[in-house]
Structures are given as C-alpha cells and as structure tokens.
Design an enzyme around this catalytic site. Structure first.
Site, short mmCIF file in Angstrom:
data_model
loop_
_atom_site.label_atom_id
_atom_site.label_comp_id
_atom_site.label_asym_id
_atom_site.label_seq_id
_atom_site.Cartn_x
_atom_site.Cartn_y
_atom_site.Cartn_z
N CYS A 30 -1.91 -13.75 -2.69
CA CYS A 30 -1.07 -13.82 -4.02
C CYS A 30 -0.26 -15.08 -4.09
O CYS A 30 -0.91 -16.28 -4.46
CB CYS A 30 -0.20 -12.49 -4.19
SG CYS A 30 0.25 -12.23 -5.91
N GLU A 82 -1.92 -5.77 2.67
CA GLU A 82 -0.91 -5.32 3.25
C GLU A 82 -0.17 -4.05 2.46
O GLU A 82 0.53 -3.28 3.16
CB GLU A 82 0.24 -6.35 3.63
CG GLU A 82 1.20 -6.81 2.14
CD GLU A 82 0.43 -7.64 1.39
OE1 GLU A 82 -0.61 -7.99 1.50
OE2 GLU A 82 1.22 -8.29 0.59
N HIS A 92 -3.59 -7.66 -2.14
CA HIS A 92 -2.73 -7.47 -1.20
C HIS A 92 -3.15 -6.33 -0.14
O HIS A 92 -3.00 -5.34 -0.47
CB HIS A 92 -1.38 -6.87 -1.79
CG HIS A 92 -0.52 -7.85 -2.47
ND1 HIS A 92 0.54 -8.61 -1.85
CD2 HIS A 92 -0.66 -8.26 -3.84
CE1 HIS A 92 0.82 -9.54 -3.12
NE2 HIS A 92 0.35 -9.24 -4.14
#
Lengths: 227, 80
Positions: free
Chosen positions: A85, A203, A201
């Site tokens: 990002c 994560e 993302h």
C-alpha cells in the site's frame, strides 16, 4: 528468518505487519525511518499508512528519508524488499519499482476485500504457492497504477507484473478493476524480482475468524521460500 | 531570491479531479469550458541571488522531489 519493518511518521500498518510476520515465524524488528542502518534482515517491509500525511505525492517524502538509502542499497544487492500500500507508493517514488500510483479513477477511498491473481511464480515471493487466486484487503485512495507505454512494454517483456485484480475465478476485466489501474495491475516487481510492491494487504488476512486466511497462506509460503 | 514553479500532469495522464471540476463548472453554467487540468504551484525562496543559479537549483529540486517525471512536467515560471 529475520525481517525488519520500517516505521515512517504516519505509518499505520506497521504493527499489523509485525504481528503477521511474527505469527508465521519471522524474528521481526521495527526500524525507525530516521535510523541510518538496517538490522541484519532476510526481508525488509515498507508498511501501509499515510507517511508524512501523503503530502506532495503519496510516499514522496518517505522515499527520501534516511533509512531509505540503506533500503535501496539492500535491494540493489539482491535483498528481499516488500512494500504494501503506502509502502508500494514509497517504492515507486524511490525508483525501486517502475511506474506511479495515481488517485483512484472514481476519486473514492476504497476499502474492501478483493481477489488477486498471481501471475508469476518464478520468484521468492510466490514460488510454490498452491493457489492462483487470493483474497486480500485493499484500503487506499491512490492505488491507480500508471506507467508510460514504454515502461509497460518493458514490464511485460520482463514478466514484472506480480498480481492482477480479478474476480473469484481469476478473470481480469474492467468491471472488476477497483481503481482504474492499467491492465488491472495490483502489484509489481522490479526487474530482478527481489522487490515487490502491491496495494493489497496480506497482513489483514491472517485470522480465520476475523478475515480469511489467504494472507496466512502467503506468509507461510514466503517464509518457506526464504528458509 | 524567489522562484516560482508550476507542476502539471502530462497530457496522457488521467486527471479525475480536473474532470470533476470541469463538470461542476458546467453545472454552474460555465458552459464554454473545453477541459480543466489541475496542477501544483510552488513559491520557493532560496538563499541565492544569481537568477541562473537559483533557477538551476530549483530545477534540480523539481527533478528530485517536487515533480514525478513519469506523470508530471515542471515549468519554472518566474525568478525575482
């Protein structure tokens, strides 16, 4: 395996990334942007967020911070670097991956789950991944990938497109493109494939009950590839 | 010495903000607009009194930080 996550003023996914890397077995260290030297690392991550308030252009200020000289040297000597990002925006501003990220085509901040198709598995990031389509999360205002025609030709000739926005069956088309990115590009490598920048993302997808586990698949596979 | 710089998007780069401004102008009754492109303007006060040197200095800043040359052009419009 050792990893380092760089925290810039305005980073806000740095701790999420720390949790994800640690969960899957990395010994992770957090590194402040104003430091000069990187700890010994097998992987450097530039996290998401809004470094320097997105002033001037997203990632432009962070790309000039002190630690970035070390990150650039690490990348140039073949070290693995991943930008997520805002981290992707920092990578393009630092010139580590080609192109630029423009304002989303319809001027909206987009926050939702998307599917991405993994196109190239001949690299440390995606080698041996047993899925072709992954569900990740995106949250960005400037994720509209753009490059010149000459750059695009070079990127395609060198197989530098890492992931594309697609539907759950892996079809890429304009309807599924969330932000107007050229060719539905969601992530891209440098020429040598040791630097990966991507808007989604992973994560945020590491907990079965909260999200989904496609991020877990990605991180487990990455760790095995680095070992 | 003060140097002024204008940064504009290159011709082929989509400018959604310019487009929305154009549509709003249309809606307000300004019907004679062909296109709107949004850019950035900087006034930089440098510790340099030679206009040529000041301009070169700012040009270097444009290349290294102020503009992203993949999508933007810069123009130094004024030194005073």
């Amino acid at each position: 395996m050792k990893s380092s996550v760089i925290t810039f003023p305005g980073s806000n996914c740095d701790r999420d990334m720390d949790v994800a890397l640690t969960k899957f077995g990395f010994k992770n260290k957090m590194v402040w942007h104003d430091d000069q030297e990187l700890p010994k690392s097998d992987l450097i991550v530039l996290p998401g967020g809004f470094s320097y308030g997105d002033y001037l252009r997203c990632g432009s200020m962070a790309s000039k911070s002190k630690i970035m000289n070390s990150v650039i040297n690490f990348a140039k000597s073949g070290g693995l670097v991943m930008g997520i990002c805002n981290g992707f925006q920092i990578l393009v501003e630092a010139g580590l991956v080609p192109g630029v990220l423009l304002r989303n085509k319809y001027l909206q901040f987009i926050c939702k789950n998307v599917h991405v198709k993994v196109d190239n598995k001949e690299n440390t990031f995606f080698k041996n991944l047993d899925k072709q389509v992954l569900e990740f999360h995106i949250a960005h205002n400037e994720g509209n990938y753009f490059c010149t025609n000459d750059q695009l030709k070079e990127i395609e000739d060198n197989n530098q497109i890492a992931i594309y926005y697609c539907d759950q069956n892996g079809n890429t088309n304009d309807q599924i493109n969330p932000n107007g990115s050229i060719k539905n590009i969601a992530g891209i490598f440098n020429k040598e494939k040791n630097v990966l920048g991507m808007m989604p993302h992973p994560e945020r997808m590491i907990d079965e009950s909260l999200s989904g586990e496609d991020g877990s698949i990605f991180f487990k596979n990455l760790l095995n590839n680095i070992k | 010495m003060k140097v002024s710089v204008i940064i504009t998007l290159k011709k082929d780069v989509l400018d959604p903000q310019g487009k929305v401004i154009h549509e709003t102008l249309d809606g307000m009754g300004f019907n004679s607009v062909n296109e709107v492109r949004q850019g950035k303007y900087f006034e930089i006060d440098v510790k340099e009194n030679d206009p040529k040197k000041a301009k070169d200095l700012v040009e270097n800043m444009c290349k290294k930080l102020l503009a992203n040359l993949v999508i933007e052009n810069y123009k130094i419009i004024e030194t005073q």
